[in-house]
Design an enzyme around this catalytic site. Sequence first.
Site, short mmCIF file in Angstrom:
data_model
loop_
_atom_site.label_atom_id
_atom_site.label_comp_id
_atom_site.label_asym_id
_atom_site.label_seq_id
_atom_site.Cartn_x
_atom_site.Cartn_y
_atom_site.Cartn_z
N GLU B 48 -0.53 -2.85 1.73
CA GLU B 48 -0.67 -4.01 0.84
C GLU B 48 0.56 -4.90 0.82
OE1 GLU B 48 -1.53 -0.92 0.02
OE2 GLU B 48 -3.60 -0.94 -0.70
N PHE B 110 -8.37 7.48 -12.83
CA PHE B 110 -7.98 7.53 -11.41
C PHE B 110 -7.64 6.13 -10.89
CE2 PHE B 110 -9.20 7.50 -6.84
CZ PHE B 110 -8.15 8.30 -6.39
N GLN B 111 -6.51 6.02 -10.24
CA GLN B 111 -6.00 4.76 -9.68
C GLN B 111 -5.91 3.65 -10.73
OE1 GLN B 111 -8.07 3.87 -5.93
NE2 GLN B 111 -6.55 5.11 -4.86
N LYS B 160 -13.53 -3.38 -12.62
CA LYS B 160 -14.69 -3.28 -11.74
C LYS B 160 -15.99 -3.69 -12.43
CE LYS B 160 -16.61 -0.35 -8.16
NZ LYS B 160 -16.55 0.96 -7.47
N MET B 467 24.35 -6.00 8.33
CA MET B 467 24.93 -6.72 7.21
C MET B 467 25.62 -5.78 6.24
SD MET B 467 25.59 -9.66 6.10
CE MET B 467 24.59 -11.13 6.28
#
Lengths: 174, 552
Positions: B48, B110-111, B160, B467
């Site tokens: 993602e 969940f999630q 959802k 760097m």
Amino acid sequence: MKHTLSVLVENKPGVLVRVAGLFSRRGFNIDSLTVGRTENPDVSRMTIVVDGDDRFIEQVTKQLHKLIDVIKISDISAEEYVDRDLVLIKVAAEPSQRVEIMQMAGVFRARVVDLGRKTITLECTGHEGKINAFEESLRPYGIKELVRTGKVAMLRGSKLSGDAELTGRRKDGE
Amino acid sequence: MTVAEAIVRCLEKEGVKVVFGYPGGAILPVYDALYHTSNIKHVLVRHEQGAVHAADGYARVTGKVGVCMATSGPGATNLVTGIANAYMDSIPLVLFTGQVPVSQIGTDSFQEVDITGITLPITKHNYLVKDPDKVPSIVKSAFHIASTGRPGPVLIDLPKDVTLAKIDFKYPTAVKLRGYKPTYRGHPYKIREVAEIIRKSQRPVIYAGGGILSSNAADELVQLAETISAPVTNTFMGLASFPGDHPLFLGMLGLHGTRYANLAITECDLLIALGARFDDRVVLKLGAFAPNATVIHIDIDPAEIGKIVKTHVPLVGDVKHVLKALVPLLEKVDRSEWLERIQQLKEQYPLTYGEGAGLKPQFIIEELCRLTKGRAIVVTDVGQHQMWVAQYYRFHEPRSLVSSGGLGTMGFGLPAAVGASMAESGKQVILVTGDGSIQMTMQELGTLMEQELPLKIFVMNNFSLGMVRQLQKFYHEGRYMATTFRFHPDFPLLAQSYGMKAYTLETREDAVHLLPEILSEPGPVMVNCLIPPEEDVMPMVLAGKGIDEAID
């Protein structure tokens, strides 16, 4: 110097956390914050007291303005205004002390809101300084519990806080 | 129709052509709606974070709102770095995340994750939608907020059951937001005051930032500079807003800026800040920054004005609008004395690098610039290579540098280059990255191949985090803790496993001979550039020093 900001916000879930979160992550300290609905149910008013110099207040105001849910901000401490704080104090009071405490309350125009076997609960509204003095005068009896609302404020006269000149956006747009 | 279908219709109405995302349970209804439309292309990334960086790269090149989708929980949290990155650089994005059904919110299901809470400080605004009927107006507001004023990312969290609900679709024509009215037109009185101050100045410098690009004011910037004969320096975010070979151009200023830009700041009597925010990497020591100058600050975000430096003339407005009103008030002036002084500084302190042994990274950038005539879209990652691009690639066209400025996100480069390549700009897209950065989001090579993008990837490989190594050299007496890689994949072999062509450059001669061939390859190419680890980014202003005290 202490400033009192009158902030009109959308009455939506999460607005308080947006405002409070902004203060903490930019390192600004809140002295007190009150929030409640206005005459318009879609709009809430927050009264926020912050301590800082002009440059600091300018930055606070500008950052608050960037929140989409913030509608208007006025630094009402720059003008004539009235403010009130409300306190509830539960004091230890043997029956023999009740009269004395109630006399004291009378001086501050406080009211008795509850009486227990060994306590007395008082309500007092007024300017911050008065509330502080009231609290000090009750301290010798033993304060069991204390709760303050924080300051609510409004401009004097017919002027509306929502239309005060000092909203950050206007100040800078000019 | 369902809310999910309505969202897709909203995207079509907003003119969205590409969506970058990664599906999962909670966002599935929206994916199902995408299945039934052929007008929007969905780019499946490999993580993602890649989706949000790709949408970001796409937005930077096109100037349009980048759109990104992910599922609830880890899908949403994986977006966080990319959202913060877009927020710091003021990039317009609209992000959709799936969420557990409304009835399960707050139950640790969940999630489930509180993504609106997590992204509060890194979004311009965000929404958790509970009322299905409000979805069209929320999407409309999100695009409006993301793309107007000072742009930024806006997130919409979609439970959802909300996306599955049925609504009557009606897309609002206007947005009503009481608390959001950006100021576009500068105050006419202030604009006249600015003109008067410019007229009186002897040694003006224009300090132009990313705001020039977000307001598409590059032409107006050139007009202003040429009218008042003022040299122009860019912030890192402002690069490509002014032609790299223009005689008035000073290059980038600040920590790794050109010495002549930095000294021009020191000597100027008027600093005209346009769409810039006086970042600490630019200002360095506050008291030493433009000590003799009157400061004019023009920006659309009032909160930037007076935040860092004392501003003499604040002007809130869109840079393009303001410059359009300002330039006609000014007359052409000849400032030969000041411009001669600038020329003298350029000759006295040129941007140079040692011509020692090995393959110099600065030389590669110069060659890339020469071969593409400064007209490619250059995407970078974060680190030394990023600064070498800023110093040595002379950009000619706005929106041709895509790089993470404010947040400094290693791993931004490859996915952002995927997004930049999807922009259909008609220009060649080049990614300059490092061996550290590319390994943070290397999985997006799969996305690149799947989308058949002819990206040219240059890995500046010094087997170290250059760097950070440089910081250790200057500030920690050369104790190189955890900055050297003892293992690397074989980059060319890795590229080949994805079906890409690969090259390795080891010497200057390799670069001279192979670069033209690499750039004319029709497909994607990975180029492993073996550069000396001891090469530093110079000039450099050491910590605590003023902008005029750079070392070469």
